[in-house]
Enzyme design. Structure first.
Site, mmCIF file in Angstrom:
data_model
loop_
_atom_site.group_PDB
_atom_site.id
_atom_site.type_symbol
_atom_site.label_atom_id
_atom_site.label_comp_id
_atom_site.label_asym_id
_atom_site.label_seq_id
_atom_site.Cartn_x
_atom_site.Cartn_y
_atom_site.Cartn_z
ATOM 1 N N TRP A 82 -3.113 -2.361 -1.573
ATOM 2 C CA TRP A 82 -2.856 -3.780 -1.838
ATOM 3 C C TRP A 82 -3.645 -4.541 -0.782
ATOM 4 C CZ3 TRP A 82 -0.858 -8.133 0.540
ATOM 5 C CH2 TRP A 82 -0.485 -9.183 -0.313
ATOM 6 N N ASN A 93 -1.562 2.065 6.243
ATOM 7 C CA ASN A 93 -0.803 0.904 5.791
ATOM 8 C C ASN A 93 -0.545 0.008 6.992
ATOM 9 O OD1 ASN A 93 -0.634 2.034 3.271
ATOM 10 N ND2 ASN A 93 1.542 2.545 3.411
ATOM 11 N N GLY A 94 -0.483 -1.309 6.765
ATOM 12 C CA GLY A 94 -0.193 -2.229 7.852
ATOM 13 C C GLY A 94 -1.377 -3.125 8.135
ATOM 14 N N LYS A 124 11.528 -14.778 -11.066
ATOM 15 C CA LYS A 124 11.212 -13.689 -11.986
ATOM 16 C C LYS A 124 10.171 -14.147 -12.996
ATOM 17 C CE LYS A 124 12.989 -10.596 -10.230
ATOM 18 N NZ LYS A 124 12.804 -11.393 -9.110
ATOM 19 N N LYS A 137 5.570 -4.151 -4.195
ATOM 20 C CA LYS A 137 7.015 -3.994 -4.146
ATOM 21 C C LYS A 137 7.574 -4.227 -2.754
ATOM 22 C CE LYS A 137 11.063 -2.913 -5.759
ATOM 23 N NZ LYS A 137 11.742 -3.881 -6.627
ATOM 24 N N GLU A 188 6.738 -14.572 -11.402
ATOM 25 C CA GLU A 188 6.204 -13.294 -10.929
ATOM 26 C C GLU A 188 5.497 -12.529 -12.036
ATOM 27 O OE1 GLU A 188 8.883 -11.453 -7.313
ATOM 28 O OE2 GLU A 188 9.770 -11.471 -9.311
ATOM 29 N N HIS A 222 16.230 -36.861 -8.494
ATOM 30 C CA HIS A 222 15.698 -37.236 -7.182
ATOM 31 C C HIS A 222 14.256 -36.759 -7.000
ATOM 32 C CE1 HIS A 222 19.563 -38.758 -5.857
ATOM 33 N NE2 HIS A 222 20.120 -37.651 -6.335
ATOM 34 N N CYS A 257 0.828 -1.201 0.000
ATOM 35 C CA CYS A 257 0.000 0.000 0.000
ATOM 36 C C CYS A 257 0.862 1.251 0.000
ATOM 37 C CB CYS A 257 -0.959 0.036 1.175
ATOM 38 S SG CYS A 257 -2.041 -1.382 1.323
ATOM 39 N N ARG A 259 3.466 0.055 -5.071
ATOM 40 C CA ARG A 259 3.245 -0.474 -3.717
ATOM 41 C C ARG A 259 1.865 -1.108 -3.567
ATOM 42 N NH1 ARG A 259 6.752 1.356 0.453
ATOM 43 N NH2 ARG A 259 5.127 0.727 1.896
ATOM 44 N N GLU A 296 16.289 -17.685 -8.636
ATOM 45 C CA GLU A 296 15.898 -16.315 -8.952
ATOM 46 C C GLU A 296 15.300 -16.218 -10.353
ATOM 47 O OE1 GLU A 296 15.416 -12.123 -8.819
ATOM 48 O OE2 GLU A 296 15.387 -13.754 -7.356
#
Length: 605
Positions: free
Chosen positions: A74, A100-101, A484, A600, A487, A503, A2, A27, A480
């Site tokens: 968000w 926010n939070g 990406k 983000k 995402e 395995h 947010c 955000r 990584e």
């Protein structure tokens, strides 16, 4: 998560709020809203969807005023709807709040207020805040007292900005969620801004005051008053080095593409002044800083966790016991004491899980170092010491340039630790290795100038699954690369240690799968054999290999990386994988800078 923006003393509050929200959309982008003091009450406009939808909704009826608050959301409590969008108001509509939070005890507070007759219109935890303030004002408290009493009733994390009808004041408070003040004193009258992140107001000012946990601020056109539980406090005003141009897209269609292409510049910033005469010089950590340390824990989340895994491998190579932990899982996994160094790796410096892990480590007596990108962030204030990666602002949700800079910074830190600790061993090829590290920005520029990632992406569209494999330093890069890919493309992607294919993961390999095999580094030949095993099962193999390597017939296509030190080649491979993800997402028409369900900065646990 947010984004908050507020402006006080503006000639165009709505315009500046909308600009701030657009700058903060990375955000959160589920919904957005603003509230403006217009002289006849508080005008609230909010809308589910992107900022552009909010702008369209208010175009025909723009509120007027010089003071306002805004929010881009968000979702955590309740889906993205007009009703759940911020700002939230009290029943009298005389109080407006953005937050926010997460308010952990909101259900208890909500039930108490409903018993007293307060009516709720949203599913959010935030809505209890304006009702609480209204409740205390009804009991005779002034605005500031009512605000503080309401804040005291809350458990959890919050950054809150408050407006009350009839005043030109914005009140704010923070606890475990970032909140900064912008000060623009370039004109005849000073203007102030509040935001969850500096880029929100960089177009208006680069002078910043960082609020700390427990701070309550009262902001008017006459100035800022800040106090905590012990009374008035002075928070210094600093000038940030970022500028509005750095936080824009420039010539690029997406922030992510810009940030991939500005990795050489970011990396030069990380390394600048830190390698001299074939040795590492870190002003932050003079010789002897780490004497007595016997083990290193690296705690991080997401992309930062993969960077931390690269760092841990380097530390172990240097003879230093090191382990990497996902910050959310850092619970008594290994003894921590004063002989432990805990390195908190976080781009934003506000990642809730990483901050929580850092605090647990400090309570146990460990020494702590923050490795972050944001000056003045919470982690930089709470850790014993900070090593800034100096990568410049990163706006795209999918981290790119900061991963490269984090690994480079951890490489420098490893050298410093190896030199300080009795059990540490400085690498025998240090001069050659550091010279190649300094040359890495040039190598990335070379790669960017002749990559075939777009062609490879186009020829691999529509596959059922994408697997990324590597060994040693290339294993975290494989993780990584898969992160990406998933995402921003929303396609099924997984990263594996290549030796683990047989395995279990090999059962997932079909003729409709594509394998990205990282053949860079000292163990590329071993990964090559594992890729051949996948190819015999019908999978398509894309080799990521150094210029001089003959991959023969084991690969259907090749992405080349310039020759460099084998311990650094994985970073070049990573750039190719970033580009593959970008071009695949572009071809699929995805929202590259704003991937669904992601934000983000993750400031809630």
């Amino acid at each position: 998560m947010c984004g908050i923006i507020a402006c006080i003393g503006s000639d165009d509050a709505v315009g500046e709020l909308l600009t701030g929200l657009e700058n903060l959309e990375y955000r959160g982008y589920d919904s957005a809203g603003i509230a403006v003091q217009n002289g006849h009450g508080i005008a609230v406009r909010k809308k589910a969807g992107k900022i552009s939808e909010l702008k369209g909704a208010i175009a025909a009826d723009v509120p007027d005023g010089s003071v306002g608050i805004g929010h881009t959301r968000w979702s955590t409590h309740g889906p993205p709807t007009d009703e759940n969008a911020h700002p939230h108001t009290s029943q009298s509509e005389g109080v407006a709040v953005v937050h926010n939070g997460i308010i952990e005890n909101y259900e208890v507070v909500r039930s108490r207020l409903m018993e007293e007759g307060y009516v709720f219109t949203s599913e959010t935890d935030t809505e209890v805040i304006p009702h609480l303030i209204d409740h205390y004002m009804d009991q005779g408290d002034d605005v500031e007292t009512a605000f503080e009493r309401a804040i005291d009733d809350l458990d959890g994390s919050y950054a809150v900005a408050l407006m009350v009808d009839g005043t030109d004041t914005v009140y704010a408070a923070r606890q475990d969620s970032p909140l900064v003040v912008g000060v623009d004193d370039s004109g005849p009258e000073t203007r102030y801004y509040l935001a969850s992140d500096v880029p929100a107001f960089l177009e208006f000012t680069d002078r910043v005051m960082y609020l700390e946990d427990g701070d309550v601020a009262r902001v008017t056109t006459d100035g800022i008053d800040v106090h905590d539980a012990d009374g008035p406090v002075q928070r210094p005003i600093e000038t940030v080095e970022w500028n509005a141009e750095e936080t824009g897209k420039g010539q690029y269609e997406h922030y992510m593409l810009k940030e991939i292409h500005t990795q050489p510049e970011a990396l030069r910033g990380t390394l600048s002044g830190r390698i001299e005469d074939g040795d590492v010089t870190l002003e932050e950590f003079p010789e002897g800083t780490f004497e007595g340390i016997e083990q290193v824990h690296l705690v991080a989340c997401g992309t930062s966790f993969h960077a931390a895994k690269c760092g841990a491998r380097q530390l172990v190579r240097a003879g230093i016991p090191a382990s990497t932990f996902r910050a959310s899982e850092y619970h008594d996994l290994q003894p921590v004491d004063e002989r432990t160094l805990v390195v908190a790796v976080t781009q934003s410096g506000e990642t809730a899980d990483t901050l929580s892990a850092l605090r647990r480590a400090e309570e146990a007596g460990a020494s702590t170092v923050a490795l972050t990108n944001v000056v003045g962030s919470t982690v930089s204030r709470e850790a014993d010491d900070t090593l800034y990666i100096r990568a410049g602002p990163e706006i795209g949700v999918a981290a790119t340039k900061t991963f490269t800079s984090q690994v480079a910074a951890l490489t420098l830190l490893t050298h410093r630790l190896a030199a300080d600790l009795e059990r540490g061993t400085v690498r025998e090829d240090a001069a050659e290795f550091l010279a190649e590290l300094e040359a890495l920005p040039d190598r990335i520029e070379d790669l960017l100038g002749r990559t075939r990632a777009s062609d490879v992406s186009e020829s691999n569209m529509g596959r059922d699954a994408y697997f990324f494999i590597g060994r040693d330093f290339e294993y975290p890069v494989a993780l990584e690369g898969a992160l990406k890919f998933k995402e921003i493309t929303y396609e099924h992607a997984e990263g594996f240690a290549s030796g683990e294919l047989k395995h279990g993961p090999l059962a997932l390999v079909t003729p409709d799968a594509t394998i990205f095999a990282l053949l860079t580094g000292d163990r590329g030949e071993e990964t090559r054999k594992n890729a051949e095993e996948a190819r015999t099962r019908g999978a398509r193999v894309i080799a990521v290999a150094p210029e001089g390597m003959d991959v023969g017939e084991m690969a259907d296509d090749v992405l080349r990386v310039p020759d460099t030190h084998p311990d650094l080649a994985g970073l070049l491979a990573n750039v190719q994988l970033q580009l593959v993800s970008y071009h695949t997402a572009y071809g699929l028409g995805r929202e590259i800078d704003k991937p669904r369900n992601l934000a983000k900065s993750v400031t809630v646990e």
